[in-house]
Design an enzyme around this catalytic site. Sequence first.
Site, PDB file in Angstrom:
ATOM      1  N   ARG A 172       0.831  -1.190   0.000  1.00  0.00           N
ATOM      2  CA  ARG A 172       0.000   0.000   0.000  1.00  0.00           C
ATOM      3  C   ARG A 172       0.874   1.251   0.000  1.00  0.00           C
ATOM      4  NH1 ARG A 172       1.839   3.390   4.197  1.00  0.00           N
ATOM      5  NH2 ARG A 172       1.453   2.499   6.258  1.00  0.00           N
ATOM      6  N   GLU A 211      -6.246   7.775   7.862  1.00  0.00           N
ATOM      7  CA  GLU A 211      -5.072   8.533   8.342  1.00  0.00           C
ATOM      8  C   GLU A 211      -4.542   9.457   7.247  1.00  0.00           C
ATOM      9  OE1 GLU A 211      -2.043   6.196  10.217  1.00  0.00           O
ATOM     10  OE2 GLU A 211      -0.493   7.622   9.650  1.00  0.00           O
ATOM     11  N   ARG A 215      -5.344   5.762   0.786  1.00  0.00           N
ATOM     12  CA  ARG A 215      -4.466   4.602   0.950  1.00  0.00           C
ATOM     13  C   ARG A 215      -4.780   3.703  -0.224  1.00  0.00           C
ATOM     14  NH1 ARG A 215      -2.063   3.700   6.178  1.00  0.00           N
ATOM     15  NH2 ARG A 215      -1.183   5.735   6.744  1.00  0.00           N
ATOM     16  N   CYS A 266       1.517  11.229   8.957  1.00  0.00           N
ATOM     17  CA  CYS A 266       2.527  10.772   9.923  1.00  0.00           C
ATOM     18  C   CYS A 266       3.899  10.779   9.240  1.00  0.00           C
ATOM     19  CB  CYS A 266       2.198   9.369  10.392  1.00  0.00           C
ATOM     20  SG  CYS A 266       3.448   8.662  11.487  1.00  0.00           S
ATOM     21  N   THR A 320       6.263   8.877   9.500  1.00  0.00           N
ATOM     22  CA  THR A 320       6.761   7.542   9.144  1.00  0.00           C
ATOM     23  C   THR A 320       6.339   7.154   7.725  1.00  0.00           C
ATOM     24  OG1 THR A 320       4.767   6.427   9.972  1.00  0.00           O
ATOM     25  CG2 THR A 320       6.593   6.747  11.529  1.00  0.00           C
ATOM     26  N   ARG A 374       4.152   0.617   2.262  1.00  0.00           N
ATOM     27  CA  ARG A 374       4.377  -0.490   3.184  1.00  0.00           C
ATOM     28  C   ARG A 374       4.049  -1.763   2.426  1.00  0.00           C
ATOM     29  NH1 ARG A 374       2.682  -3.746   7.680  1.00  0.00           N
ATOM     30  NH2 ARG A 374       0.429  -3.509   7.448  1.00  0.00           N
ATOM     31  N   ARG A 415       4.255  -6.604  12.745  1.00  0.00           N
ATOM     32  CA  ARG A 415       2.929  -6.209  13.234  1.00  0.00           C
ATOM     33  C   ARG A 415       2.105  -7.483  13.455  1.00  0.00           C
ATOM     34  NH1 ARG A 415       0.927  -0.679   9.932  1.00  0.00           N
ATOM     35  NH2 ARG A 415       2.842   0.510  10.322  1.00  0.00           N
ATOM     36  N   GLU A 460      -1.522  -2.791  12.590  1.00  0.00           N
ATOM     37  CA  GLU A 460      -0.789  -2.036  13.598  1.00  0.00           C
ATOM     38  C   GLU A 460      -1.475  -2.113  14.961  1.00  0.00           C
ATOM     39  OE1 GLU A 460      -0.588   2.155  12.706  1.00  0.00           O
ATOM     40  OE2 GLU A 460       1.419   2.230  13.527  1.00  0.00           O
TER      41      GLU A 460
HETATM   42  P1  ADP Z   1      -1.513   0.121   7.031  1.00  0.00           P
HETATM   43  O1  ADP Z   1      -0.936  -1.057   6.304  1.00  0.00           O
HETATM   44  O2  ADP Z   1      -2.436   0.890   6.160  1.00  0.00           O
HETATM   45  O3  ADP Z   1      -0.440   0.918   7.689  1.00  0.00           O
HETATM   46  P2  ADP Z   1      -2.483  -1.670   9.152  1.00  0.00           P
HETATM   47  O4  ADP Z   1      -1.159  -2.146   9.572  1.00  0.00           O
HETATM   48  O5  ADP Z   1      -3.460  -1.321  10.226  1.00  0.00           O
HETATM   49  O6  ADP Z   1      -2.488  -0.387   8.206  1.00  0.00           O
HETATM   50  O7  ADP Z   1      -3.149  -2.843   8.234  1.00  0.00           O
HETATM   51  C1  ADP Z   1      -4.426  -2.583   7.681  1.00  0.00           C
HETATM   52  C2  ADP Z   1      -5.145  -3.869   7.366  1.00  0.00           C
HETATM   53  O8  ADP Z   1      -4.406  -4.587   6.356  1.00  0.00           O
HETATM   54  C3  ADP Z   1      -5.222  -4.817   8.566  1.00  0.00           C
HETATM   55  O9  ADP Z   1      -6.491  -5.474   8.546  1.00  0.00           O
HETATM   56  C4  ADP Z   1      -4.140  -5.823   8.289  1.00  0.00           C
HETATM   57  O10 ADP Z   1      -4.427  -7.088   8.872  1.00  0.00           O
HETATM   58  C5  ADP Z   1      -4.200  -5.915   6.782  1.00  0.00           C
HETATM   59  N1  ADP Z   1      -2.955  -6.426   6.202  1.00  0.00           N
HETATM   60  C6  ADP Z   1      -1.718  -5.873   6.280  1.00  0.00           C
HETATM   61  N2  ADP Z   1      -0.837  -6.630   5.622  1.00  0.00           N
HETATM   62  C7  ADP Z   1      -1.532  -7.696   5.094  1.00  0.00           C
HETATM   63  C8  ADP Z   1      -1.180  -8.830   4.306  1.00  0.00           C
HETATM   64  N3  ADP Z   1       0.080  -9.038   3.886  1.00  0.00           N
HETATM   65  N4  ADP Z   1      -2.162  -9.703   3.969  1.00  0.00           N
HETATM   66  C9  ADP Z   1      -3.442  -9.499   4.361  1.00  0.00           C
HETATM   67  N5  ADP Z   1      -3.847  -8.436   5.103  1.00  0.00           N
HETATM   68  C10 ADP Z   1      -2.889  -7.553   5.466  1.00  0.00           C
HETATM   69  N1  DAR Z   2       0.705   5.088  16.579  1.00  0.00           N
HETATM   70  C1  DAR Z   2       1.355   6.351  16.199  1.00  0.00           C
HETATM   71  C2  DAR Z   2       1.797   6.347  14.716  1.00  0.00           C
HETATM   72  C3  DAR Z   2       2.985   5.467  14.440  1.00  0.00           C
HETATM   73  C4  DAR Z   2       3.167   5.101  12.980  1.00  0.00           C
HETATM   74  N2  DAR Z   2       1.920   4.458  12.477  1.00  0.00           N
HETATM   75  C5  DAR Z   2       1.059   5.118  11.703  1.00  0.00           C
HETATM   76  N3  DAR Z   2       1.331   6.314  11.217  1.00  0.00           N
HETATM   77  N4  DAR Z   2      -0.108   4.529  11.418  1.00  0.00           N
HETATM   78  C6  DAR Z   2       2.562   6.527  17.106  1.00  0.00           C
HETATM   79  O1  DAR Z   2       3.032   7.665  17.204  1.00  0.00           O
HETATM   80  O2  DAR Z   2       2.970   5.525  17.657  1.00  0.00           O
END
Ligand code: ADP
Ligand code: DAR
Length: 357
Positions: free
Chosen positions: A110, A209, A213, A255, A257, A264, A293, A298
Amino acid sequence: MTYPEFPPNCTSLLCKHLSSELFEMLKNKSTANGFTLEQAINSGLENSDSEIGVYAGDAESYDIFAELFDKIIEDYHGFSHNDRHHSNLNFNDLKVKDFDEGYVLSTRIRVGRNVKNMPLGSAISKAQRNEIETKVSTALNTLEGELEGEYHSLLGMSKEIQERLIEAHFLFKDGDRFLEHAGLNRDWPHGRGIYHNHDKTFLVWLNEEDQLRIISMQQGGEVLEVFSRLVIAMKQIETQIPFAYSERLGYISSCPTNLGTAMRASVHIKLPNLSQNMEQFKAITQKYFLQIRGVDGEHTQSKEGIFDISNYRRLGITEIEAVQEMMDGVTALIEAEKNLELMKHVESNLDNDYLTH
Ligand code: ADP
Ligand code: DAR
């Protein structure tokens, strides 16, 4: 506003880098949108368990509060004020690695994007957010072929469908306290929604966020297929929606990051043996700049030895390098998992030999 009293156990980059001197220097500054230091650091003040603790309210925030943001950016990405971000979306440059069967369950890549010349989510007005929803969903509805699909506003979506999409990893969760205290959940659910193609291998989140996305995902470990779908989609959307971009910082995100590539690249991977050897697990993720994660994203936990493993760095490396780092690291994790499996097998055979003689 007076200099905040950070709790002694605060480990965020905000606590680490916002000295009282820096606070005095920045506390009365604001961007043209009226975004202040207090707004930028509120999430980290309200959530002492933050990793980072700051969010930008607009692209200008990264200049007006540069003395703070640059320290955090360098600490997280290893990217200094004099560095310049470069992009590379040529998927022919990827040295593709086929992952051994049986470990990688799914792949998701993404990027975060925000609309040029608009405030970011922390400073945007309800009307501006609704305008973005209308313009972007209209552009998405022109996509054809594999990317063709439908936009679903969160406003009209039942809780049951939302929960089902979240459970299936397709939709963002609501009520994130870090986003709440950054002002990113204001007027929820107005202006929020999800576009997805018929197979749900291509999705776009609106006004979570970041304002977009853009997501490509599918079962299995075909990273090149997932990446090329995302690149094609990103380029098509950008012909209709100009994205906020900086020559120094790349794509602008809420953010810090998520600056630069804002990419990501993750896999859901089964590592039951490594999960019992977290020291070895973390040594490999640190070597390859990977982030661990949980299986629901996250701030969640792994389940049944399944983890979300992704690139940690997003700025100062190209999209190709970010995906390559993830692939190389995942290959190393699978090798370590296989070695632990073999050792366990040998030990159980030795135990059986001992018991039967
Ligand atoms: P972001 O990737 O947008 O930073 P998150 O870490 O919260 O946000 O992930 C968002 C959603 O994508 C969550 O439901 C997570 O389980 C799902 N996800 C992330 N990576 C994968 C993957 N490789 N396969 C399936 N689902 C995924
Ligand atoms: N939880 C916030 C953001 C950390 C990075 N993750 C994002 N941007 N979704 C923190 O400051 O820990």
